[in-house]
Scaffold this active site. Sequence first.
Site, mmCIF file in Angstrom:
data_model
loop_
_atom_site.group_PDB
_atom_site.id
_atom_site.type_symbol
_atom_site.label_atom_id
_atom_site.label_comp_id
_atom_site.label_asym_id
_atom_site.label_seq_id
_atom_site.Cartn_x
_atom_site.Cartn_y
_atom_site.Cartn_z
ATOM 1 N N CYS A 130 0.847 -1.190 -0.087
ATOM 2 C CA CYS A 130 0.139 0.269 0.140
ATOM 3 C C CYS A 130 0.944 1.207 -0.077
ATOM 4 C CB CYS A 130 -0.941 -0.026 1.350
ATOM 5 S SG CYS A 130 -1.685 -1.340 1.566
ATOM 6 N N LYS A 165 3.787 -8.907 3.882
ATOM 7 C CA LYS A 165 3.839 -9.307 2.431
ATOM 8 C C LYS A 165 4.593 -7.926 1.635
ATOM 9 C CE LYS A 165 0.744 -10.234 -1.664
ATOM 10 N NZ LYS A 165 -0.683 -10.590 -2.179
ATOM 11 N N ILE A 191 6.166 -12.586 -4.128
ATOM 12 C CA ILE A 191 6.013 -11.364 -4.180
ATOM 13 C C ILE A 191 4.499 -10.741 -4.412
ATOM 14 C CG2 ILE A 191 8.243 -10.930 -5.315
ATOM 15 C CD1 ILE A 191 7.336 -10.959 -8.197
#
Length: 304
Positions: A130, A165, A191
Site C-alpha cells: 500500500c 507481504k 511477491i
Amino acid sequence: MPDLSTKIGALHLKNPVLVASGTFGYGKESEGLVDFAGLGGIVTKSVSLKPRDGNPPPRIFEVPAGMLNSIGLANVGVETFLGEKLPFLRGLDTSIIVNVAGSTADEFVQVVERLENEPGISAYELNFSCPNVKEGGLALSQEAAVTQEVTRRVKTVASRPLIVKLTPNVTRVSEIAQGALDGGADAVSLINTLVGFAINIKTRRPQIHTGTAGYSGPAIKPVALAKVYEVATHVQIPIIGIGGISGPTDALEFIIAGATAVQIGTANFINPATGTATVAGIEAYCREHDFHTIAEAVGSVQPW
Ligand SMILES: Cc1cc2nc3c(=O)[nH]c(=O)nc-3n(C[C@H](O)[C@H](O)[C@H](O)COP(=O)(O)O)c2cc1C
C-alpha cells in the site's frame, strides 16, 4: 502417504498451498467450484478500516503471459467483512488468513485490533504494498525502516501470526525482509505485483485508467523465484512464495528455492481449482521422490 502439513511459526497449515489475496474474493465467490477443504488456506482480499470503491475503470487488462490490474484495494471494509464475509469463511475446513491494508501504521493497528477478538482467523497478512501517505506515496515495504516500524506496531496488538507481504519493486528485497523480521514478523510473503504499463496505440491512452498497474501471472514467475531465493539465502525467516504459480511444478520450484508455503493468484482466474490440483501434484512428486514430508523439500535446491 507423504505428510504435506506445514508450520509457519505458530501457523499450522494442512498443506503448503494457499490462494492469494485479491484473486479469490472472500471465498464465497468460488463456492461450488473449489473443494475448499483441499486447500492449505485462503488469503482474503485486502481489508481496510473503511470500505473502498477502488480505482475507476478500466482497471484490468490482459497481456501476454499475465495481466495488469489497478483495482486500488476496493473492499468492503472491516465492519462489513466481519458481519458478512467472515461467517462464511470461518465455516470452511481450511485456514483463513486475513490480508490487511492501510495507508498508515495506525490504520493497520486499528484493523488488526478489530479482528483480534473474532474467532476463525488463523493469521494476518499485512499488505505492505500500500502507498504510505506519510512518506510521499512509496509502498510501505519499499523501505526497510518503515517495514520494521509498522510491523513492530502491529505486533504489539496481534496475538496471531503476522505475515508481512512484500513488494518486489525494490533493489534488495532481503533488506526489507530483514526489517520485517526485526519488527517481529513470523513470516514474509512475496511477491506482490511488479509495476507494469500498457498503451492502446489507437487512443494513445494507457490501457489502465491509473496508467501504471500491477503485473502478475506466469510472466513474473522467474522474477518472483529470484526474490524468494534471495530472501531464503540471506534472512532467517519463513517464506511464502507467490508469483506466477499455475501448478505443481511452479509451486515446487518455490518450495525447493526455500519457500515453506506458496500462494496461487492470477491462475485462479483461469481455473479456480488450480490450488487443489497443485496440492495433488505436490503429493505425487513427494511420493515419486521419496519425501516423507514436504518439509524435506523446502530449501533443497542443489548447487551445480
Ligand atoms: C486482480 C488482482 C487483485 C489483487 N489484489 C490484492 C490485494 O487486495 N491485496 C494483496 O496483498 N495483493 C493483491 N494482489 C496480488 C496477488 O495476491 C499476488 O501477490 C500477485 O498477483 C502475484 O501472484 P500471481 O502472479 O500468482 O497472481 C492482487 C492481484 C490481482 C491480479
